[in-house]
Design a protein around this motif. Structure first.
Motif, PDB file in Angstrom:
ATOM      1  N   ASN A 204      13.847   4.698  37.501  1.00  0.00           N
ATOM      2  CA  ASN A 204      13.103   3.331  37.685  1.00  0.00           C
ATOM      3  C   ASN A 204      13.696   2.446  36.550  1.00  0.00           C
ATOM      4  N   LYS A 205      13.778   2.864  35.344  1.00  0.00           N
ATOM      5  CA  LYS A 205      14.041   2.004  34.237  1.00  0.00           C
ATOM      6  C   LYS A 205      15.693   1.541  34.584  1.00  0.00           C
ATOM      7  N   GLN A 206      16.411   2.334  34.890  1.00  0.00           N
ATOM      8  CA  GLN A 206      17.830   1.840  35.313  1.00  0.00           C
ATOM      9  C   GLN A 206      17.666   0.979  36.393  1.00  0.00           C
ATOM     10  N   ASN A 207      16.971   1.403  37.415  1.00  0.00           N
ATOM     11  CA  ASN A 207      16.928   0.328  38.645  1.00  0.00           C
ATOM     12  C   ASN A 207      16.488  -1.178  37.938  1.00  0.00           C
ATOM     13  N   GLN A 208      15.360  -0.992  37.142  1.00  0.00           N
ATOM     14  CA  GLN A 208      14.760  -2.343  36.624  1.00  0.00           C
ATOM     15  C   GLN A 208      15.844  -3.073  35.777  1.00  0.00           C
ATOM     16  N   ASN A 209      16.525  -2.243  35.048  1.00  0.00           N
ATOM     17  CA  ASN A 209      17.715  -2.781  34.025  1.00  0.00           C
ATOM     18  C   ASN A 209      18.724  -3.613  34.930  1.00  0.00           C
ATOM     19  N   LYS A 210      18.943  -2.890  35.992  1.00  0.00           N
ATOM     20  CA  LYS A 210      19.870  -3.468  36.943  1.00  0.00           C
ATOM     21  C   LYS A 210      19.423  -4.627  37.559  1.00  0.00           C
ATOM     22  N   GLN A 211      18.122  -4.570  37.931  1.00  0.00           N
ATOM     23  CA  GLN A 211      17.429  -5.764  38.582  1.00  0.00           C
ATOM     24  C   GLN A 211      17.539  -6.951  37.601  1.00  0.00           C
ATOM     25  N   ASN A 212      17.017  -6.552  36.293  1.00  0.00           N
ATOM     26  CA  ASN A 212      16.984  -7.595  35.332  1.00  0.00           C
ATOM     27  C   ASN A 212      18.654  -8.227  34.955  1.00  0.00           C
ATOM     28  N   GLN A 213      19.422  -7.520  34.933  1.00  0.00           N
ATOM     29  CA  GLN A 213      21.038  -7.955  34.829  1.00  0.00           C
ATOM     30  C   GLN A 213      21.227  -8.729  36.058  1.00  0.00           C
ATOM     31  N   LYS A 214      21.017  -8.239  37.085  1.00  0.00           N
ATOM     32  CA  LYS A 214      21.262  -9.275  38.435  1.00  0.00           C
ATOM     33  C   LYS A 214      20.368 -10.629  38.419  1.00  0.00           C
ATOM     34  N   ASN A 215      19.170 -10.475  37.715  1.00  0.00           N
ATOM     35  CA  ASN A 215      18.639 -11.740  37.721  1.00  0.00           C
ATOM     36  C   ASN A 215      19.096 -12.573  36.548  1.00  0.00           C
ATOM     37  N   GLN A 216      19.734 -11.842  35.572  1.00  0.00           N
ATOM     38  CA  GLN A 216      20.115 -12.726  34.484  1.00  0.00           C
ATOM     39  C   GLN A 216      21.436 -13.539  35.032  1.00  0.00           C
ATOM     40  N   ASN A 217      22.200 -12.463  35.782  1.00  0.00           N
ATOM     41  CA  ASN A 217      23.522 -13.194  36.241  1.00  0.00           C
ATOM     42  C   ASN A 217      23.468 -14.379  37.253  1.00  0.00           C
ATOM     43  N   GLN A 218      22.290 -14.014  38.132  1.00  0.00           N
ATOM     44  CA  GLN A 218      21.968 -15.227  38.805  1.00  0.00           C
ATOM     45  C   GLN A 218      21.485 -16.436  38.082  1.00  0.00           C
ATOM     46  N   GLN A 219      20.756 -16.267  36.991  1.00  0.00           N
ATOM     47  CA  GLN A 219      20.473 -17.411  36.230  1.00  0.00           C
ATOM     48  C   GLN A 219      21.511 -18.123  35.443  1.00  0.00           C
ATOM     49  N   GLN A 220      22.571 -17.122  34.889  1.00  0.00           N
ATOM     50  CA  GLN A 220      23.771 -17.767  34.355  1.00  0.00           C
ATOM     51  C   GLN A 220      24.634 -18.401  35.217  1.00  0.00           C
ATOM     52  N   GLN A 221      24.714 -17.965  36.762  1.00  0.00           N
ATOM     53  CA  GLN A 221      25.355 -18.691  37.724  1.00  0.00           C
ATOM     54  C   GLN A 221      24.793 -19.962  37.916  1.00  0.00           C
ATOM     55  N   GLN A 222      23.437 -20.120  37.628  1.00  0.00           N
ATOM     56  CA  GLN A 222      22.734 -21.490  38.207  1.00  0.00           C
ATOM     57  C   GLN A 222      22.914 -22.230  36.937  1.00  0.00           C
ATOM     58  N   GLN A 223      22.910 -21.807  35.782  1.00  0.00           N
ATOM     59  CA  GLN A 223      22.931 -22.826  34.613  1.00  0.00           C
ATOM     60  C   GLN A 223      23.958 -23.588  34.575  1.00  0.00           C
ATOM     61  N   PRO A 224      25.299 -23.318  34.537  1.00  0.00           N
ATOM     62  CA  PRO A 224      26.244 -24.366  34.527  1.00  0.00           C
ATOM     63  C   PRO A 224      26.029 -25.543  35.823  1.00  0.00           C
ATOM     64  N   GLN A 225      25.550 -25.144  36.732  1.00  0.00           N
ATOM     65  CA  GLN A 225      25.161 -26.111  37.890  1.00  0.00           C
ATOM     66  C   GLN A 225      24.114 -27.134  37.448  1.00  0.00           C
ATOM     67  N   GLN A 226      23.080 -26.400  36.626  1.00  0.00           N
ATOM     68  CA  GLN A 226      22.091 -27.173  36.009  1.00  0.00           C
ATOM     69  C   GLN A 226      22.518 -28.250  34.728  1.00  0.00           C
ATOM     70  N   ASN A 227      23.394 -27.739  34.021  1.00  0.00           N
ATOM     71  CA  ASN A 227      24.159 -28.249  33.070  1.00  0.00           C
ATOM     72  C   ASN A 227      25.059 -29.367  33.546  1.00  0.00           C
ATOM     73  N   LYS A 228      25.684 -29.140  34.443  1.00  0.00           N
ATOM     74  CA  LYS A 228      26.706 -30.285  35.320  1.00  0.00           C
ATOM     75  C   LYS A 228      25.604 -31.456  35.746  1.00  0.00           C
ATOM     76  N   ILE A 229      24.588 -31.244  36.246  1.00  0.00           N
ATOM     77  CA  ILE A 229      23.649 -32.075  36.763  1.00  0.00           C
ATOM     78  C   ILE A 229      23.137 -33.051  35.632  1.00  0.00           C
ATOM     79  N   SER A 230      22.778 -32.466  34.606  1.00  0.00           N
ATOM     80  CA  SER A 230      22.254 -33.189  33.309  1.00  0.00           C
ATOM     81  C   SER A 230      23.302 -34.018  32.971  1.00  0.00           C
ATOM     82  N   LYS A 231      24.713 -33.547  32.661  1.00  0.00           N
ATOM     83  CA  LYS A 231      25.923 -34.227  32.269  1.00  0.00           C
ATOM     84  C   LYS A 231      26.104 -35.608  33.142  1.00  0.00           C
ATOM     85  N   GLN A 232      25.982 -35.456  34.453  1.00  0.00           N
ATOM     86  CA  GLN A 232      26.137 -36.472  35.511  1.00  0.00           C
ATOM     87  C   GLN A 232      24.827 -37.630  35.046  1.00  0.00           C
TER      88      GLN A 232
END
Length: 269
Positions: A204-232
């Motif tokens: 369960n802990k491993q699954n949770q870590n994977k889920q957290n990593q997945k969520n973190q990766n999704q946030q990291q993928q969304q962050q550049p887009q958010q940064n790009k909008i802010s630059k514009q």
């Protein structure tokens, strides 16, 4: 085991002459009894049964005759009827004061009791016989035989008790071993349960870590887009500021030009 036989014609020769009828029964009884003794390989119950009948018929004529009662009891014993023979011999011990006769009665009583596996009672009867006739070798032999049987019986009983104790000990040991086995099995089951539980927790802990990593990766993928909008937005804001700056500079330039023109006019005057 040796039996003392008290045959009337052998042991009681000095008896008074009695009626012809009684003599006939006694002769028949003695003849049948002797015939029964001839076959040493098997028990001739037929001959001894005929002897019993003859002795009883004689006793009907003379009920108190000790020797006939003795022979009757002996005939019963020879027919493998030790219980009935013992009753007759027991009664005969009360009907004579003659030491030798009573010793013979106790001897045969001991045999009848021993045949019924009444070992202690037979030993007592043999001892009573020897008190009356200490030199009787047959009684000594039978007494030793009975005492040996008693010792064998004790040994058998002791061995049986020892075997029973051993069986109980083995049974208790098996029970203890089984309880220990069950205890060990329960312990193993508990350990396995704990291991499975820990494994599930780790999973369960491993699954949770994977889920957290997945969520973190999704946030990291969304962050550049958010940064790009802010630059514009920032560029737009900077452009707006620059435009405002140009407008301000234009106003200042015009204002300076106007002032300069005013100064010139006044000089011309």
């Amino acid at each position: 085991m040796r039996q003392i036989i008290l045959i009337t014609m052998i042991l009681f020769l000095a008896v008074p002459v009695f009626a012809q009828k009684e003599r006939k029964f006694i002769r028949e009884g003695n003849r049948d009894f002797a015939k029964g003794l001839e076959d040493t390989t098997s028990l001739d119950t037929v001959s001894f049964s005929k002897a019993e009948v003859a002795y009883r018929r004689a006793l009907q004529e003379k009920p108190d005759n000790f020797q006939w009662k003795f022979n009757l009891a002996d005939a019963l014993y020879k027919q493998a009827k030790p219980a009935k023979a013992a009753e007759e011999f027991e009664q005969l011990t009360k009907e004579t004061d003659n030491a030798k006769d009573k010793a013979k009665v106790y001897h045969n009583l001991g045999n009848s009791l021993l045949a019924q596996k009444k070992i202690d009672e037979s030993i007592d009867a043999y001892k009573k016989s020897l008190r009356l006739n200490p030199n009787d070798m047959e009684t000594k032999y039978n007494l030793a035989y009975a005492e040996k049987m008693k010792q064998q019986q004790k040994n058998k009983k002791k061995n049986k008790q020892n075997q029973q104790d051993k069986n109980n000990k083995d049974k208790n040991k098996n029970k203890q071993d089984k309880n220990k086995q069950n205890k060990d099995q329960n312990k193993n089951n508990k350990n396995k349960q704990n291991q499975d539980q820990k494994k599930n927790q780790d999973q369960n802990k491993q699954n949770q870590n994977k889920q957290n990593q997945k969520n973190q990766n999704q946030q990291q993928q969304q962050q550049p887009q958010q940064n790009k909008i802010s630059k514009q937005n920032a560029e737009q804001m900077l452009q707006a500021l620059q435009n405002d700056e140009k407008k301000t500079q234009e106003k200042v330039r015009k204002l300076k030009a106007k002032k300069a023109q005013q100064y010139k006019i006044e000089k011309d005057w």
